[in-house]
Design a protein around this motif. Structure first.
Motif, PDB file in Angstrom:
ATOM      1  N   THR A 106     -13.852  63.282   7.110  1.00 52.92           N
ATOM      2  CA  THR A 106     -15.185  63.632   7.622  1.00 52.92           C
ATOM      3  C   THR A 106     -16.229  62.580   7.278  1.00 52.92           C
ATOM      4  OG1 THR A 106     -15.908  64.851   5.637  1.00 52.92           O
ATOM      5  CG2 THR A 106     -14.639  66.076   7.291  1.00 52.92           C
ATOM      6  N   GLN A 107     -15.918  61.677   6.370  1.00 56.59           N
ATOM      7  CA  GLN A 107     -16.903  60.688   5.944  1.00 56.59           C
ATOM      8  C   GLN A 107     -16.992  59.494   6.909  1.00 56.59           C
ATOM      9  OE1 GLN A 107     -18.490  61.940   3.145  1.00 56.59           O
ATOM     10  NE2 GLN A 107     -16.978  63.543   3.510  1.00 56.59           N
ATOM     11  N   THR A 108     -16.033  59.428   7.834  1.00 56.45           N
ATOM     12  CA  THR A 108     -16.020  58.319   8.794  1.00 56.45           C
ATOM     13  C   THR A 108     -16.904  58.666   9.981  1.00 56.45           C
ATOM     14  OG1 THR A 108     -13.756  57.795   8.165  1.00 56.45           O
ATOM     15  CG2 THR A 108     -14.568  56.864  10.225  1.00 56.45           C
ATOM     16  N   VAL A 115     -11.326  65.973   3.510  1.00 60.52           N
ATOM     17  CA  VAL A 115     -12.737  65.677   3.200  1.00 60.52           C
ATOM     18  C   VAL A 115     -13.040  64.216   3.511  1.00 60.52           C
ATOM     19  CG1 VAL A 115     -14.489  65.603   1.393  1.00 60.52           C
ATOM     20  CG2 VAL A 115     -12.848  67.480   1.432  1.00 60.52           C
ATOM     21  N   THR A 116     -12.139  63.337   3.139  1.00 55.14           N
ATOM     22  CA  THR A 116     -12.338  61.906   3.366  1.00 55.14           C
ATOM     23  C   THR A 116     -12.472  61.591   4.851  1.00 55.14           C
ATOM     24  OG1 THR A 116     -11.067  61.394   1.374  1.00 55.14           O
ATOM     25  CG2 THR A 116     -11.384  59.608   2.953  1.00 55.14           C
ATOM     26  N   ARG A 134     -24.464  63.798  12.107  1.00 53.59           N
ATOM     27  CA  ARG A 134     -23.873  62.868  11.135  1.00 53.59           C
ATOM     28  C   ARG A 134     -24.734  61.616  11.069  1.00 53.59           C
ATOM     29  NH1 ARG A 134     -22.299  60.121   7.417  1.00 53.59           N
ATOM     30  NH2 ARG A 134     -20.153  59.536   6.995  1.00 53.59           N
ATOM     31  N   ARG A 160     -22.364  69.920   5.631  1.00 49.97           N
ATOM     32  CA  ARG A 160     -22.725  68.660   4.986  1.00 49.97           C
ATOM     33  C   ARG A 160     -23.166  68.899   3.543  1.00 49.97           C
ATOM     34  NH1 ARG A 160     -19.925  64.847   7.208  1.00 49.97           N
ATOM     35  NH2 ARG A 160     -20.111  64.836   9.469  1.00 49.97           N
ATOM     36  N   ARG A 210     -21.481  60.617   0.743  1.00 43.72           N
ATOM     37  CA  ARG A 210     -20.191  61.283   0.898  1.00 43.72           C
ATOM     38  C   ARG A 210     -20.186  62.616   0.158  1.00 43.72           C
ATOM     39  NH1 ARG A 210     -16.557  61.103  -3.310  1.00 43.72           N
ATOM     40  NH2 ARG A 210     -17.120  59.826  -5.106  1.00 43.72           N
ATOM     41  N   THR A 211     -19.338  63.500   0.606  1.00 43.59           N
ATOM     42  CA  THR A 211     -19.171  64.797  -0.037  1.00 43.59           C
ATOM     43  C   THR A 211     -18.225  64.659  -1.219  1.00 43.59           C
ATOM     44  OG1 THR A 211     -19.564  66.007   2.016  1.00 43.59           O
ATOM     45  CG2 THR A 211     -18.355  67.162   0.282  1.00 43.59           C
ATOM     46  N   ARG A 212     -18.689  65.087  -2.386  1.00 44.89           N
ATOM     47  CA  ARG A 212     -17.854  65.048  -3.591  1.00 44.89           C
ATOM     48  C   ARG A 212     -16.869  66.213  -3.602  1.00 44.89           C
ATOM     49  NH1 ARG A 212     -22.192  61.485  -3.281  1.00 44.89           N
ATOM     50  NH2 ARG A 212     -22.240  60.155  -5.135  1.00 44.89           N
ATOM     51  N   VAL A 250     -17.119  70.839   5.846  1.00 49.73           N
ATOM     52  CA  VAL A 250     -17.957  69.671   5.534  1.00 49.73           C
ATOM     53  C   VAL A 250     -18.756  69.242   6.753  1.00 49.73           C
ATOM     54  CG1 VAL A 250     -17.909  67.241   4.863  1.00 49.73           C
ATOM     55  CG2 VAL A 250     -16.466  68.890   3.663  1.00 49.73           C
ATOM     56  N   ARG A 251     -18.138  69.249   7.933  1.00 51.55           N
ATOM     57  CA  ARG A 251     -18.867  68.867   9.138  1.00 51.55           C
ATOM     58  C   ARG A 251     -19.983  69.849   9.456  1.00 51.55           C
ATOM     59  NH1 ARG A 251     -13.572  67.189  10.517  1.00 51.55           N
ATOM     60  NH2 ARG A 251     -13.063  69.276  11.294  1.00 51.55           N
TER      61      ARG A 251
END
Length: 217
Positions: A214-216, A211-212, A7, A182, A13-15, A178-179
């Motif tokens: 995973t963005q942190t 999904v959100t 990461r 990516r 970020r993933t859309r 997502v993790r």
């Protein structure tokens, strides 16, 4: 199923694309939940299909900065042209050749079903004009919407094109997806439905929330 992917703080970020929308309430719910793109199936072989008139009606509800995507499967250019005024992006989900895709009236992405023999670097080179490659599970005779997950480790860590990950995603596995991969974006249809073609607002919010998270970093 998974692959190691570090990461990075600067990683975009993933859309999120919600596909197979057929109802006004579902368009509104997907937008309210925070979807980046909405997919409309214009292929009559799908039970989530809509016609151009319905597309015009639903597309008019979509606010600015949410991308309207039309899904087509080996269909006539004239039909795609007819639908284009209400679309921002074309999704070719059949066996369209690179040359056929290049004549699209809008920017386009190419869906690839993950057959055992698919060569993703070669496909990225062949469809070099695509804005992204959408990778979906392979099921013989079914262009998409299989509800099945493929082995994400088959996706190279780096491709010449952004990856949109599809195939069997739902609120329970999208965070892991997502993790692991990516991807530039994820695509979901059946995984956020209460019944075929009818979206579930709670599942929409849960999917986007996962999904959100995973963005942190």
């Amino acid at each position: 199923m998974t692959r190691t992917s570090a990461r990075r703080p600067d990683m975009p970020r993933t859309r999120i694309k919600i596909c197979g929308l057929t109802r006004e309430a579902d368009v509104d719910a997907a937008v309210a939940a925070g979807a980046d793109a909405l997919g409309f199936v214009l292929w009559p072989g799908s039970d989530r299909a809509i016609d151009p008139g319905r597309l015009a009606h639903l597309a008019a509800r979509v606010p600015a900065f949410v991308t309207r995507v039309g899904l087509f499967v080996d269909q006539e250019p004239a039909f795609i042209e007819r639908c284009a005024p209400w679309l921002d992006l074309i999704q070719f989900h059949g066996d369209e050749t690179p040359e056929q895709c290049r004549h699209a009236p809008r920017s386009w992405i190419k869906a690839l079903r993950m057959r055992d023999d698919v060569d993703l670097p070669a496909a990225a080179a062949a469809y070099k004009d695509a804005r992204a490659l959408l990778l979906d599970a392979y099921k013989p005779g079914v262009p998409g919407g299989t509800g099945e997950v493929f082995d994400w480790s088959r996706i190279p860590a780096s491709l010449a094109k952004p990856v949109i990950l599809a195939g069997g995603l739902d609120p329970s596995n999208v965070g892991e997806a997502v993790r692991a991969v990516r991807p530039f974006a994820v695509d979901v249809s059946g995984g956020v439905e209460r019944s075929r073609g009818v979206k579930d607002p709670a599942k929409l919010h849960a999917f986007i929330h996962q999904v959100t998270l995973t963005q942190t970093p």
